[in-house]
Write a protein that holds these residues in place. Sequence first.
Motif, mmCIF file in Angstrom:
data_model
loop_
_atom_site.group_PDB
_atom_site.id
_atom_site.type_symbol
_atom_site.label_atom_id
_atom_site.label_comp_id
_atom_site.label_asym_id
_atom_site.label_seq_id
_atom_site.Cartn_x
_atom_site.Cartn_y
_atom_site.Cartn_z
ATOM 1 N N ALA A 99 0.849 -1.189 0.000
ATOM 2 C CA ALA A 99 0.000 0.000 0.000
ATOM 3 C C ALA A 99 0.883 1.237 0.000
ATOM 4 C CB ALA A 99 -0.913 0.009 1.220
ATOM 5 N N VAL A 100 0.512 2.242 -0.807
ATOM 6 C CA VAL A 100 1.285 3.480 -0.907
ATOM 7 C C VAL A 100 0.339 4.643 -0.626
ATOM 8 C CG1 VAL A 100 2.963 2.455 -2.470
ATOM 9 C CG2 VAL A 100 0.999 3.628 -3.435
ATOM 10 N N VAL A 101 0.741 5.521 0.285
ATOM 11 C CA VAL A 101 -0.174 6.544 0.816
ATOM 12 C C VAL A 101 0.295 7.932 0.414
ATOM 13 C CG1 VAL A 101 -1.330 7.426 2.873
ATOM 14 C CG2 VAL A 101 -0.674 5.009 2.755
ATOM 15 N N HIS A 102 -0.609 8.675 -0.185
ATOM 16 C CA HIS A 102 -0.340 10.018 -0.694
ATOM 17 C C HIS A 102 -0.103 11.026 0.432
ATOM 18 C CE1 HIS A 102 -4.277 11.389 0.692
ATOM 19 N NE2 HIS A 102 -4.843 10.351 0.092
ATOM 20 N N GLY A 152 1.525 11.280 3.972
ATOM 21 C CA GLY A 152 1.366 9.829 3.946
ATOM 22 C C GLY A 152 2.341 9.132 4.861
ATOM 23 N N ALA A 153 3.545 9.722 5.034
ATOM 24 C CA ALA A 153 4.513 9.147 5.970
ATOM 25 C C ALA A 153 4.075 9.336 7.412
ATOM 26 C CB ALA A 153 5.889 9.769 5.745
ATOM 27 N N GLN A 154 3.385 10.439 7.695
ATOM 28 C CA GLN A 154 2.798 10.584 9.030
ATOM 29 C C GLN A 154 1.797 9.454 9.283
ATOM 30 O OE1 GLN A 154 1.662 14.388 10.691
ATOM 31 N NE2 GLN A 154 2.417 15.449 8.868
ATOM 32 N N PHE A 155 0.955 9.184 8.276
ATOM 33 C CA PHE A 155 0.006 8.077 8.382
ATOM 34 C C PHE A 155 0.744 6.770 8.657
ATOM 35 C CE2 PHE A 155 -2.215 4.484 6.606
ATOM 36 C CZ PHE A 155 -3.538 4.666 6.959
ATOM 37 N N VAL A 156 1.818 6.497 7.901
ATOM 38 C CA VAL A 156 2.551 5.241 8.058
ATOM 39 C C VAL A 156 3.180 5.152 9.442
ATOM 40 C CG1 VAL A 156 4.480 3.856 7.207
ATOM 41 C CG2 VAL A 156 2.973 5.018 5.592
ATOM 42 N N ASN A 157 3.754 6.247 9.927
ATOM 43 C CA ASN A 157 4.343 6.292 11.264
ATOM 44 C C ASN A 157 3.333 5.829 12.306
ATOM 45 O OD1 ASN A 157 5.586 9.166 13.251
ATOM 46 N ND2 ASN A 157 5.458 7.018 13.766
ATOM 47 N N PHE A 175 4.150 2.119 2.312
ATOM 48 C CA PHE A 175 4.991 3.287 2.030
ATOM 49 C C PHE A 175 4.128 4.536 2.084
ATOM 50 C CE2 PHE A 175 6.169 6.558 -1.037
ATOM 51 C CZ PHE A 175 7.458 6.871 -0.621
ATOM 52 N N GLY A 176 4.701 5.624 2.586
ATOM 53 C CA GLY A 176 4.024 6.914 2.545
ATOM 54 C C GLY A 176 5.034 8.029 2.451
ATOM 55 N N PHE A 177 4.630 9.116 1.814
ATOM 56 C CA PHE A 177 5.497 10.285 1.695
ATOM 57 C C PHE A 177 4.798 11.499 2.280
ATOM 58 C CE2 PHE A 177 6.984 14.093 -0.532
ATOM 59 C CZ PHE A 177 8.345 14.026 -0.244
ATOM 60 N N SER A 178 5.556 12.312 3.031
ATOM 61 C CA SER A 178 5.065 13.561 3.620
ATOM 62 C C SER A 178 3.880 13.262 4.537
ATOM 63 C CB SER A 178 4.716 14.555 2.511
ATOM 64 O OG SER A 178 4.535 15.857 3.030
ATOM 65 N N ALA A 202 12.867 3.795 -1.792
ATOM 66 C CA ALA A 202 12.042 2.835 -1.046
ATOM 67 C C ALA A 202 11.980 1.476 -1.743
ATOM 68 C CB ALA A 202 10.629 3.386 -0.865
ATOM 69 N N LYS A 203 12.036 1.466 -3.060
ATOM 70 C CA LYS A 203 11.838 0.217 -3.804
ATOM 71 C C LYS A 203 12.847 -0.874 -3.434
ATOM 72 C CE LYS A 203 9.564 2.349 -7.803
ATOM 73 N NZ LYS A 203 9.731 2.755 -9.219
ATOM 74 N N PRO A 204 14.159 -0.590 -3.394
ATOM 75 C CA PRO A 204 15.092 -1.666 -3.012
ATOM 76 C C PRO A 204 14.857 -2.183 -1.592
ATOM 77 C CG PRO A 204 16.267 0.162 -4.030
ATOM 78 C CD PRO A 204 14.876 0.639 -3.779
ATOM 79 N N PHE A 205 14.525 -1.284 -0.687
ATOM 80 C CA PHE A 205 14.226 -1.703 0.686
ATOM 81 C C PHE A 205 13.007 -2.620 0.716
ATOM 82 C CE2 PHE A 205 11.529 -0.926 4.415
ATOM 83 C CZ PHE A 205 12.348 -1.381 5.427
ATOM 84 N N LEU A 206 11.940 -2.202 0.044
ATOM 85 C CA LEU A 206 10.722 -3.020 0.045
ATOM 86 C C LEU A 206 10.956 -4.349 -0.661
ATOM 87 C CD1 LEU A 206 8.090 -0.219 -0.680
ATOM 88 C CD2 LEU A 206 8.374 -1.482 1.471
ATOM 89 N N ALA A 207 11.762 -4.344 -1.722
ATOM 90 C CA ALA A 207 12.057 -5.597 -2.424
ATOM 91 C C ALA A 207 12.793 -6.571 -1.512
ATOM 92 C CB ALA A 207 12.878 -5.304 -3.676
ATOM 93 N N ALA A 208 13.774 -6.067 -0.768
ATOM 94 C CA ALA A 208 14.530 -6.940 0.135
ATOM 95 C C ALA A 208 13.643 -7.491 1.244
ATOM 96 C CB ALA A 208 15.700 -6.161 0.738
#
Length: 282
Positions: free
Chosen positions: A45-48, A130-135, A125-128, A261-267
Amino acid sequence: MPPLAGRYDVGATTVYAARRDPRFSYCLYVPDALGRGQTPGDIVAVVHGSPRTFMDFRDRFGDFAERHNVVIVSPLFPVGLDDDAKGDDYKYLSRGGIRYDHVLLDIVAEVRQRFSLHAPRFGLFGFSGGAQFVNRFLLLQPDSLWAASLGAPGSVTVVDDSRDWWVGTRDIEACFGAPLDREALRRVPVQLLVGSDDLETDEITHREGGRFWMTDANSAGRSRPQRLETLHRSLALAGVSVTHQVMQGAGHDAAPAIEHAKPFLAAQLLEHRRSAQVTLSL
């Protein structure tokens, strides 16, 4: 698996209303092999953030979806619910009777059912904003995740039982009905990302009288890099496996954060799948 409705349900899909609460919606990227029912898959899931460019976030993860056979779920949390004129409520997970973490869990469950996916956990994953949401989702729903990646949150919630939510976690059970599950939290690998030039502070400074003002609202630092460093220390002290990367030369831009983020999520996806295979063989 039930037949798909049409060509707009594979690849970069149309936008769907959430069945449980159609005030919310989401789009998907469904890899071709999974769309044809050929192989099992997982969910990321990716959050705006505040601009709500949720379809762009989905599109930027399309190559990841095809390469790793995952469904990308990109929810839309609209502006204007519960007089939330700026649309910030989703970042803090609960407001006006809405549990935004539950909204995402319901959407993921809907997607899981649609494609007969059996993996009980997902990547996030979330950015800005969206990262607050993920936190905060990480703190409330760690059992739902196999990894979490946060890019440049404006405000952070730290593991701190001396401060109340949303700054800390002292009253998390009173606010949400369950205590912080530290053991489950320690099982989720976390990535923190921020640009070295992401130094604007006006938008992220909490002021008395604001919708989310509380004592110590700015205590994690003035800038995003400072606040992310505070979150890093907090999670590390809590025993979480956390990586912290400063992207040199980057400002407040989702594109480089997504690529990091992609390499981290892939691993982490590979490790998640290995663990699932071991569990099935026991």
